[in-house]
Write a protein that holds these residues in place. Structure first.
Motif, PDB file in Angstrom:
ATOM      1  N   ARG A 174       5.998  11.705  46.070  1.00 13.38           N
ATOM      2  CA  ARG A 174       5.091  11.160  44.880  1.00 13.38           C
ATOM      3  C   ARG A 174       5.330  12.120  43.805  1.00 13.38           C
ATOM      4  O   ARG A 174       5.273  13.210  43.987  1.00 13.38           O
ATOM      5  CB  ARG A 174       3.620  11.371  45.510  1.00 13.38           C
ATOM      6  N   LEU A 175       5.624  11.222  42.567  1.00  8.82           N
ATOM      7  CA  LEU A 175       5.945  12.052  41.482  1.00  8.82           C
ATOM      8  C   LEU A 175       4.760  12.158  40.436  1.00  8.82           C
ATOM      9  O   LEU A 175       3.948  11.542  40.237  1.00  8.82           O
ATOM     10  CB  LEU A 175       7.247  11.468  40.696  1.00  8.82           C
ATOM     11  N   PRO A 176       4.941  13.376  39.619  1.00 10.47           N
ATOM     12  CA  PRO A 176       3.990  13.596  38.733  1.00 10.47           C
ATOM     13  C   PRO A 176       4.236  12.946  37.440  1.00 10.47           C
ATOM     14  O   PRO A 176       5.449  12.472  37.082  1.00 10.47           O
ATOM     15  CB  PRO A 176       3.883  15.079  38.440  1.00 10.47           C
ATOM     16  N   THR A 177       3.187  12.801  36.587  1.00  7.77           N
ATOM     17  CA  THR A 177       3.616  12.460  35.231  1.00  7.77           C
ATOM     18  C   THR A 177       4.250  13.417  34.499  1.00  7.77           C
ATOM     19  O   THR A 177       4.328  14.665  34.705  1.00  7.77           O
ATOM     20  CB  THR A 177       2.114  11.762  34.628  1.00  7.77           C
ATOM     21  N   GLY A 178       4.703  13.111  33.105  1.00 10.48           N
ATOM     22  CA  GLY A 178       5.209  13.871  32.334  1.00 10.48           C
ATOM     23  C   GLY A 178       6.719  14.309  32.333  1.00 10.48           C
ATOM     24  O   GLY A 178       7.163  15.319  31.937  1.00 10.48           O
ATOM     25  N   ILE A 179       7.361  13.620  33.444  1.00 11.37           N
ATOM     26  CA  ILE A 179       8.704  13.801  33.720  1.00 11.37           C
ATOM     27  C   ILE A 179       9.704  12.784  33.117  1.00 11.37           C
ATOM     28  O   ILE A 179      10.796  13.323  33.051  1.00 11.37           O
ATOM     29  CB  ILE A 179       8.964  14.158  35.035  1.00 11.37           C
ATOM     30  N   PHE A 180       9.220  11.682  32.683  1.00 12.55           N
ATOM     31  CA  PHE A 180       9.851  10.730  32.228  1.00 12.55           C
ATOM     32  C   PHE A 180       9.953  10.754  30.726  1.00 12.55           C
ATOM     33  O   PHE A 180       8.698  10.923  30.029  1.00 12.55           O
ATOM     34  CB  PHE A 180       9.459   9.347  32.752  1.00 12.55           C
ATOM     35  N   TYR A 181      11.010  10.197  30.158  1.00 12.56           N
ATOM     36  CA  TYR A 181      10.953  10.019  28.659  1.00 12.56           C
ATOM     37  C   TYR A 181      10.033   8.746  28.230  1.00 12.56           C
ATOM     38  O   TYR A 181       9.420   8.619  27.056  1.00 12.56           O
ATOM     39  CB  TYR A 181      12.040   9.577  28.045  1.00 12.56           C
ATOM     40  N   ALA A 182       9.670   7.738  28.970  1.00  7.46           N
ATOM     41  CA  ALA A 182       8.734   6.832  28.882  1.00  7.46           C
ATOM     42  C   ALA A 182       7.429   7.141  29.219  1.00  7.46           C
ATOM     43  O   ALA A 182       7.506   7.820  30.516  1.00  7.46           O
ATOM     44  CB  ALA A 182       9.623   5.522  29.820  1.00  7.46           C
ATOM     45  N   HIS A 183       6.597   7.076  28.487  1.00  5.77           N
ATOM     46  CA  HIS A 183       5.353   7.493  28.799  1.00  5.77           C
ATOM     47  C   HIS A 183       4.460   6.571  29.552  1.00  5.77           C
ATOM     48  O   HIS A 183       4.750   5.317  29.913  1.00  5.77           O
ATOM     49  CB  HIS A 183       4.453   7.581  27.264  1.00  5.77           C
ATOM     50  N   GLY A 184       3.584   7.153  30.216  1.00  6.91           N
ATOM     51  CA  GLY A 184       2.632   6.583  31.161  1.00  6.91           C
ATOM     52  C   GLY A 184       3.212   5.920  32.483  1.00  6.91           C
ATOM     53  O   GLY A 184       2.665   5.219  33.023  1.00  6.91           O
TER      54      GLY A 184
END
Length: 509
Positions: free
Chosen positions: A348-358
């Motif tokens: 399970r991955l957190p938010t804030g690590i991808f360049y695409a938001h949301g």
């Protein structure tokens, strides 16, 4: 020259072009064309004397010899003609266009690239330079390039868990700029190159990596990225197809599938209606080898990836949360995946690590298995790297050390030795096992499982920094907006399909 200084050198020139309306992505495309031409020119000279297949009238020297409007006209013609050539050359230049309208700045960029001897640079320097440019391009949120760039620490952790071996094939059906291929290549090179035979080394260079990328600019950058990392050659026919991977079953089976399919829940098709207006309608892939027919792109990619695996092949794929809990086709896909493959791990991955938001995402790890009546999945192990985890792209980006504990818990190559870090006495443990029966008893066979307490809900001392909270709020709003867009798209599709609703009539006279 090291990769960092080379990135700075070629990237600084981009700022001058920004004033002329040249985006980061357009600049990177022009760099791709020109660096490829310069390297081809170097290969055609001593000591290589190679026939690189570029007509003399359109080679690197033909660009250097021209200035002003003559240079601009010749460059436009060169791009058009080279796009008609065979092999990697033609693929790199397919539908290429000049985006630098000022001939003087084009000439300066040519001089900048001509100053380096690219063939003599170490492959790691060239490759790291290009990867650095791709990452900077991904950071430009307005361009949308972030959707083609998966965080490299996540890719490296996935590859480390799968542990690819030499003389095997690796596939990515939505390969973007080739990040999974490069990480797998580096892993094999670092762990096995010393004992590999000459034939295995040639296979690694020419016959290991296969993929699809339907966006022309992303595919072009992928081909160049692989080429600069010493994967493939100028004369090769590229193994990265421009076709939609989901359209039909791929007859080739692979040992490893590593992928982060494009985010976006629905598959849509743009059509022109009778009034000459463009409309978007949901598109379903009707494939006999799929368990469920759906317009959900993510569920289709999961089904497709399962078909790509050899018996005992390994897959690691990034998917959004809806794949874990959606009913209907989603439940069918989850149950069939657990029955026909060994779905053994979910990160399970957190938010804030991808360049695409949301983006709220997870990584599914599953292994291909031969057919049998009894389900292959005995248990699913979950690692919760989301609850009470806060990342931001600028202040606290994801790094290799953040996923170190997960890789250690995963026990690559020794999964039979796994031990839970969660227990009744250790309720904060992030690593927990759920049996097949426990999963099958859940509503809709949901794999959307959490057990850790969110400390920020009841403990003010554990609140994140204010800017972290603000960024997380933005992530949640973006995710909510994406959900509303999906609902609106579905409602519009229903209205367009129903003439009574479209006219506003309720059917009552």
């Amino acid at each position: 020259m090291n990769a960092e200084s080379l990135v700075s050198k070629v990237w600084n020139f981009c700022h001058m072009l920004r004033d002329d309306g040249v985006s980061y992505g357009d600049y990177l495309e022009q760099l791709t064309y020109l660096i490829f031409l310069k390297m081809a020119d170097e290969y055609s000279r001593p000591p290589w004397h190679r026939d690189v297949g570029i007509p003399e009238w359109y080679n690197w020297q033909s660009l250097k010899a021209r200035k002003g409007t003559e240079l601009e006209g010749h460059y436009i013609e060169l791009l058009r003609q080279l796009g008609r050539e065979r092999g990697m050359l033609g693929q790199i230049f397919t539908k290429a266009q000049n985006k630098i309208q000022d001939p003087a700045k084009l000439a300066r960029l040519i001089d900048l690239i001509d100053a380096e001897t690219w063939v003599m640079l170490d492959a790691e320097v060239k490759g790291d330079m290009y990867e650095g440019l791709l990452e900077r391009n991904a950071q430009d949120t307005k361009s949308g390039a972030g959707q083609y760039f998966t965080p490299r620490p996540l890719i490296r952790a996935m590859v480390e868990c799968v542990r690819p071996q030499p003389a095997r094939t690796i596939c990515d059906p939505a390969c973007g700029t080739g990040g999974f291929f490069l990480a797998a290549y580096d892993y094999i090179k670092d762990h096995h190159m010393a004992e590999m035979t000459a034939e295995e080394k040639q296979a690694l260079k020419h016959h290991t990596f296969y993929g699809n990328e339907i966006v022309p600019s992303a595919r072009r950058m992928c081909l160049m990225n692989l080429f600069l990392h010493n994967i493939g050659d100028i004369g090769d026919d590229p193994t990265i197809s421009p076709t939609d991977a989901l359209l039909a079953e791929n007859p080739r089976r692979h040992d490893y599938v590593l992928a982060n399919p494009p985010f976006g829940k629905k598959s849509t098709l743009t059509i022109t209606n009778e009034a000459g207006e463009q409309e978007r309608e949901e598109f379903e892939y009707n494939r006999q080898d799929f368990w469920a027919t759906t317009s959900n792109k993510q569920l289709n990619f999961v089904q497709h990836i399962r078909t790509l695996l050899k018996e005992n092949g390994q897959a690691a794929v990034v998917v959004p949360d809806n794949v874990l809990f959606e009913g209907g086709a989603g439940e069918t896909v989850r149950r069939k995946l657990m029955e026909t493959t060994e779905l053994h791990t979910i990160l399970r991955l957190p938010t804030g690590i991808f360049y695409a938001h949301g983006v709220k995402a997870n990584v599914l790890f599953f292994d291909g298995r031969p057919g049998r009546a009894e389900p292959w999945t005995d248990a699913v192990w979950f690692y919760d790297y989301r609850t009470n985890i806060h990342h931001t792209l600028k202040k606290k980006p994801l790094r290799d050390e953040h996923l170190r504990e997960f890789v250690e818990c995963y026990k690559p190559g020794e999964r039979h030795l796994r031990e839970e870090t969660w227990s009744e006495d250790s309720p904060e443990g992030r690593w927990r096992r759920y049996s097949r029966e426990e999963v099958f008893q859940r509503d809709k066979t949901s794999l959307d499982i959490f057990w850790l307490r969110d400390k920020s809900l009841g403990d003010l001392d554990n609140l994140p920094e204010p800017d972290d909270i603000a960024e997380e709020i933005i992530e949640n709003l973006e995710s909510g907006l994406e959900s509303f867009r999906s609902v609106l798209s579905a409602l519009q599709s229903d209205t367009e399909a129903d003439p009574i609703r479209r006219s506003g009539s309720h059917g009552v006279e």
